[in-house]
Design an enzyme around this catalytic site. Structure first.
Site, PDB file in Angstrom:
ATOM      1  N   GLU A 144       0.833  -1.214   0.000  1.00  0.00           N
ATOM      2  CA  GLU A 144       0.000   0.000   0.000  1.00  0.00           C
ATOM      3  C   GLU A 144       0.863   1.258   0.000  1.00  0.00           C
ATOM      4  O   GLU A 144       0.632   2.196  -0.787  1.00  0.00           O
ATOM      5  CB  GLU A 144      -0.911   0.002   1.229  1.00  0.00           C
ATOM      6  CG  GLU A 144      -1.765   1.260   1.319  1.00  0.00           C
ATOM      7  CD  GLU A 144      -2.802   1.226   2.430  1.00  0.00           C
ATOM      8  OE1 GLU A 144      -2.703   0.373   3.335  1.00  0.00           O
ATOM      9  OE2 GLU A 144      -3.732   2.038   2.358  1.00  0.00           O
TER      10      GLU A 144
ATOM     11  N   ASP B  62      -0.690  -4.958   3.145  1.00  0.00           N
ATOM     12  CA  ASP B  62      -1.310  -3.801   3.785  1.00  0.00           C
ATOM     13  C   ASP B  62      -0.704  -3.735   5.179  1.00  0.00           C
ATOM     14  O   ASP B  62      -1.092  -4.509   6.056  1.00  0.00           O
ATOM     15  CB  ASP B  62      -2.837  -3.959   3.841  1.00  0.00           C
ATOM     16  CG  ASP B  62      -3.504  -2.664   4.288  1.00  0.00           C
ATOM     17  OD1 ASP B  62      -4.707  -2.517   4.075  1.00  0.00           O
ATOM     18  OD2 ASP B  62      -2.815  -1.799   4.867  1.00  0.00           O
TER      19      ASP B  62
ATOM     20  N   ILE C 139      -0.825  -1.634   7.703  1.00  0.00           N
ATOM     21  CA  ILE C 139      -1.835  -1.386   8.756  1.00  0.00           C
ATOM     22  C   ILE C 139      -3.184  -1.288   8.057  1.00  0.00           C
ATOM     23  O   ILE C 139      -3.431  -0.336   7.312  1.00  0.00           O
ATOM     24  CB  ILE C 139      -1.568  -0.079   9.539  1.00  0.00           C
ATOM     25  CG1 ILE C 139      -0.224  -0.125  10.267  1.00  0.00           C
ATOM     26  CG2 ILE C 139      -2.703   0.172  10.548  1.00  0.00           C
ATOM     27  CD1 ILE C 139       0.108   1.148  11.047  1.00  0.00           C
ATOM     28  N   ASP C 140      -4.025  -2.277   8.272  1.00  0.00           N
ATOM     29  CA  ASP C 140      -5.387  -2.210   7.726  1.00  0.00           C
ATOM     30  C   ASP C 140      -6.286  -1.800   8.888  1.00  0.00           C
ATOM     31  O   ASP C 140      -6.378  -2.507   9.890  1.00  0.00           O
ATOM     32  CB  ASP C 140      -5.810  -3.562   7.158  1.00  0.00           C
ATOM     33  CG  ASP C 140      -7.085  -3.430   6.352  1.00  0.00           C
ATOM     34  OD1 ASP C 140      -7.167  -2.496   5.530  1.00  0.00           O
ATOM     35  OD2 ASP C 140      -8.011  -4.236   6.550  1.00  0.00           O
TER      36      ASP C 140
ATOM     37  N   THR D 291      -6.392   2.017   9.428  1.00  0.00           N
ATOM     38  CA  THR D 291      -5.638   3.202   9.855  1.00  0.00           C
ATOM     39  C   THR D 291      -6.533   4.204  10.581  1.00  0.00           C
ATOM     40  O   THR D 291      -6.117   4.821  11.563  1.00  0.00           O
ATOM     41  CB  THR D 291      -4.980   3.898   8.647  1.00  0.00           C
ATOM     42  OG1 THR D 291      -5.928   3.984   7.589  1.00  0.00           O
ATOM     43  CG2 THR D 291      -3.764   3.122   8.162  1.00  0.00           C
TER      44      THR D 291
ATOM     45  N   ASP E 239      -6.015  -4.591   0.632  1.00  0.00           N
ATOM     46  CA  ASP E 239      -6.998  -4.744   1.721  1.00  0.00           C
ATOM     47  C   ASP E 239      -7.591  -6.138   1.768  1.00  0.00           C
ATOM     48  O   ASP E 239      -7.958  -6.630   2.836  1.00  0.00           O
ATOM     49  CB  ASP E 239      -8.172  -3.760   1.509  1.00  0.00           C
ATOM     50  CG  ASP E 239      -7.805  -2.306   1.705  1.00  0.00           C
ATOM     51  OD1 ASP E 239      -8.179  -1.484   0.855  1.00  0.00           O
ATOM     52  OD2 ASP E 239      -7.129  -1.996   2.704  1.00  0.00           O
TER      53      ASP E 239
HETATM   54  O1  LIP Z   1      -6.448   2.392   4.584  1.00  0.00           O
HETATM   55  P1  LIP Z   1      -6.518   1.109   5.380  1.00  0.00           P
HETATM   56  O2  LIP Z   1      -6.828   1.353   6.796  1.00  0.00           O
HETATM   57  O3  LIP Z   1      -5.339   0.224   5.126  1.00  0.00           O
HETATM   58  O4  LIP Z   1      -7.727   0.263   4.721  1.00  0.00           O
HETATM   59  C1  LIP Z   1      -9.085   0.578   4.991  1.00  0.00           C
HETATM   60  C2  LIP Z   1      -9.944  -0.589   4.618  1.00  0.00           C
HETATM   61  O5  LIP Z   1      -9.570  -1.703   5.372  1.00  0.00           O
HETATM   62  C3  LIP Z   1     -11.412  -0.276   4.870  1.00  0.00           C
HETATM   63  O6  LIP Z   1     -12.219  -1.381   4.512  1.00  0.00           O
HETATM   64  C4  LIP Z   1     -11.831   0.922   4.044  1.00  0.00           C
HETATM   65  O7  LIP Z   1     -13.183   1.203   4.304  1.00  0.00           O
HETATM   66  C5  LIP Z   1     -10.973   2.119   4.410  1.00  0.00           C
HETATM   67  O8  LIP Z   1     -11.327   3.192   3.551  1.00  0.00           O
HETATM   68  C6  LIP Z   1      -9.481   1.821   4.234  1.00  0.00           C
HETATM   69  O9  LIP Z   1      -9.196   1.623   2.877  1.00  0.00           O
HETATM   70 MG    MG Z   2      -6.287  -1.388   4.156  1.00  0.00          MG
HETATM   71 MG    MG Z   3      -3.429   0.192   5.167  1.00  0.00          MG
END
Ligand code: LIP
Ligand code: MG
Ligand code: MG
Length: 255
Positions: free
Chosen positions: A70, A90, A92-93, A95, A195
């Site tokens: 990412e 990813d 940190i999923d 954030t 993601d």
């Molecule tokens: O940006 P991140 O925290 O890695 O990933 C997030 C996703 O896991 C989430 O489903 C989406 O709704 C957010 O907009 C964001 O994309």
């Molecule tokens: Mg993500």
């Molecule tokens: Mg992320």
């Protein structure tokens, strides 16, 4: 027969756990005095550090492997999947959850060969739950087998999707909730391949179904996904969705 990708998967689990420790460490900063902008700076710095930790560790062990990360894509690298072994990261999923100390934050690592996800690892850092799946060999959470819900009643109850009731705020954990049988379905338009790459295999190896939001085959580069416990529920969800398209992850970079 020995699994040619076992050592890669073992490394993914080990580095996801190490990355999770880094994320937990960052989250321990005193958030009561942290402004939102400093929390955003912290998550951005941590995102980059975690992704570099993962990529550097893989380069040392598997120098011919490729990456879609990412943060690397955000810095201008391409997002094209080839037939080569590719780590889809990813760091940190969740954030936004991180910034607000909402306790659902994951490290997500998918691994693709010949454009097919061969294993997925999602580490829910604050729950200390390691979700894993190897193609054709099942899905697990901390070593315990996962199985999707058997609900077929189209009056969908436990929906963790974005269109009304926000789910866990992380696609990867939302998909692990479906794989665990805690939710029947999740869908989203706007996600990226990093993601959902790992979560997509965890759902399918737990017996779930993946579709595009229009009901066709899922396309991990399309920024759209429906993940459900079975086709009945998946197709029921598709009927609810007013879909739209977004620029694909693998669209040519704007010059
Ligand atoms: O940006 P991140 O925290 O890695 O990933 C997030 C996703 O896991 C989430 O489903 C989406 O709704 C957010 O907009 C964001 O994309
Ligand atoms: Mg993500
Ligand atoms: Mg992320």
């Amino acid at each position: 027969m020995a699994d040619v990708w076992q050592s890669s998967m073992d490394h993914a689990v080990a580095v996801a756990r190490k990355a999770g420790e880094m994320v937990r460490g960052a989250l321990k900063d005193d958030r009561t005095v942290m402004t939102k902008s400093s929390a955003v700076d912290l998550v951005t710095q941590t995102d980059q550090k975690v992704e570099q930790l993962i990529i550097q560790s893989v380069k040392e062990k598997f120098p011919t492997h490729r990456f879609i990360g990412e943060e690397s894509v955000a810095a201008g690298e391409s997002c094209n999947l080839t037939d080569d072994p590719t780590w889809i990261i990813d760091p940190i999923d969740g954030t936004t959850n991180f910034v607000h100390a909402f306790p659902f934050v994951a490290v997500s690592i998918g691994f693709s060969v010949n454009k097919q996800v061969e294993f997925g690892v999602v580490y829910s850092c604050l729950e200390d739950k390691m979700f894993t799946a190897r193609r054709g060999r099942g899905a697990f959470c901390n070593g315990e087998p996962l199985q999707v819900s058997e609900q077929t009643d189209a009056l969908v109850t436990h929906l963790t999707c974005v269109f009304r009731v926000r789910g866990a705020g992380t696609a990867a954990i939302n998909m692990c909730l479906v794989a665990s049988g805690c939710a029947e379905a999740y869908y989203e338009i706007g996600i990226h391949v990093w993601d959902v790459a790992a979560g997509s295999l965890i759902v399918s190896e737990a017996g779930g179904v993946l579709l595009d939001v229009d009901g066709g085959d899922v396309d991990l580069m399309s920024r759209r996904i429906v993940a459900a416990n079975n086709r009945t529920i998946a197709e029921r969800i598709v009927k609810e969705i007013e879909s739209f398209t977004l620029q694909r992850d693998d669209a040519p970079l704007q010059s």
